[in-house]
Structure formats: structure tokens, C-alpha cells
Scaffold this motif. Sequence first.
Motif, PDB file in Angstrom:
ATOM      1  N   ARG A 132       0.829  -1.208   0.000  1.00 28.62           N
ATOM      2  CA  ARG A 132       0.000   0.000   0.000  1.00 28.62           C
ATOM      3  C   ARG A 132       0.859   1.251   0.000  1.00 28.62           C
ATOM      4  O   ARG A 132       0.515   2.249  -0.639  1.00 28.62           O
ATOM      5  CB  ARG A 132      -0.938  -0.013   1.211  1.00 28.62           C
ATOM      6  N   ARG A 133       1.990   1.222   0.695  1.00 32.08           N
ATOM      7  CA  ARG A 133       2.891   2.371   0.713  1.00 32.08           C
ATOM      8  C   ARG A 133       3.463   2.617  -0.685  1.00 32.08           C
ATOM      9  O   ARG A 133       3.516   3.752  -1.160  1.00 32.08           O
ATOM     10  CB  ARG A 133       4.015   2.122   1.721  1.00 32.08           C
ATOM     11  N   ARG A 134       3.886   1.528  -1.362  1.00 33.29           N
ATOM     12  CA  ARG A 134       4.406   1.673  -2.736  1.00 33.29           C
ATOM     13  C   ARG A 134       3.320   2.197  -3.669  1.00 33.29           C
ATOM     14  O   ARG A 134       3.582   3.059  -4.510  1.00 33.29           O
ATOM     15  CB  ARG A 134       4.913   0.327  -3.244  1.00 33.29           C
ATOM     16  N   ARG A 193       0.797   4.064  -2.926  1.00 30.06           N
ATOM     17  CA  ARG A 193       0.559   5.484  -2.640  1.00 30.06           C
ATOM     18  C   ARG A 193       1.630   6.350  -3.313  1.00 30.06           C
ATOM     19  O   ARG A 193       1.330   7.388  -3.892  1.00 30.06           O
ATOM     20  CB  ARG A 193       0.559   5.699  -1.123  1.00 30.06           C
ATOM     21  N   ARG A 194       2.903   5.895  -3.252  1.00 33.43           N
ATOM     22  CA  ARG A 194       3.976   6.662  -3.902  1.00 33.43           C
ATOM     23  C   ARG A 194       3.792   6.685  -5.416  1.00 33.43           C
ATOM     24  O   ARG A 194       4.011   7.713  -6.062  1.00 33.43           O
ATOM     25  CB  ARG A 194       5.337   6.069  -3.553  1.00 33.43           C
ATOM     26  N   VAL A 195       3.404   5.576  -6.002  1.00 30.30           N
ATOM     27  CA  VAL A 195       3.198   5.511  -7.453  1.00 30.30           C
ATOM     28  C   VAL A 195       2.036   6.406  -7.862  1.00 30.30           C
ATOM     29  O   VAL A 195       2.104   7.094  -8.888  1.00 30.30           O
ATOM     30  CB  VAL A 195       2.978   4.045  -7.898  1.00 30.30           C
ATOM     31  N   GLU A 196       0.968   6.421  -7.080  1.00 29.02           N
ATOM     32  CA  GLU A 196      -0.163   7.300  -7.394  1.00 29.02           C
ATOM     33  C   GLU A 196       0.243   8.763  -7.325  1.00 29.02           C
ATOM     34  O   GLU A 196      -0.168   9.564  -8.164  1.00 29.02           O
ATOM     35  CB  GLU A 196      -1.319   7.038  -6.424  1.00 29.02           C
ATOM     36  N   GLU A 197       1.048   9.121  -6.346  1.00 28.41           N
ATOM     37  CA  GLU A 197       1.515  10.510  -6.237  1.00 28.41           C
ATOM     38  C   GLU A 197       2.394  10.876  -7.429  1.00 28.41           C
ATOM     39  O   GLU A 197       2.275  11.963  -7.987  1.00 28.41           O
ATOM     40  CB  GLU A 197       2.282  10.703  -4.928  1.00 28.41           C
ATOM     41  N   ALA A 198       3.278   9.955  -7.845  1.00 31.40           N
ATOM     42  CA  ALA A 198       4.122  10.207  -9.012  1.00 31.40           C
ATOM     43  C   ALA A 198       3.264  10.347 -10.273  1.00 31.40           C
ATOM     44  O   ALA A 198       3.533  11.200 -11.123  1.00 31.40           O
ATOM     45  CB  ALA A 198       5.135   9.077  -9.183  1.00 31.40           C
TER      46      ALA A 198
END
Length: 110
Positions: A66-68, A70-75
Amino acid sequence: MRWLLFLPLLILLAVFALSNMQEVQFRLWPFDLAWAAPLGVAALILSGFGFVIGALIAWAAGLPARRRARRVEEAARLVESELAVLKAREAALRDAPGPAPMRISLRSGA
């Protein structure tokens, strides 16, 4: 779909609980604690406790994914905003009038 997997287990637990109503005593060894309850009820409570522990373990195991995500969605949001800016610039350049054509006059006779 999940109910097809869990329904037989739930039915089995309910039948077990109804079939085993004799009272048993549970003791916690290092302490002087005892709990008396029907065996079926104790089995249902322990099954529920096991389910909660398993759900917590599965939730904790999914934290890195889930953390990964979230980072991919932000990118992806950042890239989409940069793309929108570039498209706006391209549209502005395409719609902007170009330089005025140059007029050259040649004198013939000098």
C-alpha cells in the motif's frame, strides 16, 4: 465467491458448537486464572480470535504494498499535472500568431 469458501467452515463451527455443550475449564498456566464455558462457545470464541489475529497479520503484510502504491499514485499525479502544463504550452504556441512576414522591396534603377 468468498462466501463459497467460508460458508462450509461457518456451518461446521456452528454444528460443532451446538453438538458440544458440555462445560470445560480453561486455565492460564503461569497465572491462577480459570474460565469455565461450554466447549462449543469456547471453540467459537477461539476461532473468532484466530480470525482477528490472521486479519491483523494480513493487514500488516499488505502495508509495504500500500505504501508503494501510494507513492506511485503521487508520481502519476505529478506526471499528469506536468503533462497538462506542457499541453497548455503547446496549445498556446500553436494558437499564437507567428512572426509577421518580411517585405522586401527592391529598387530597380539605382
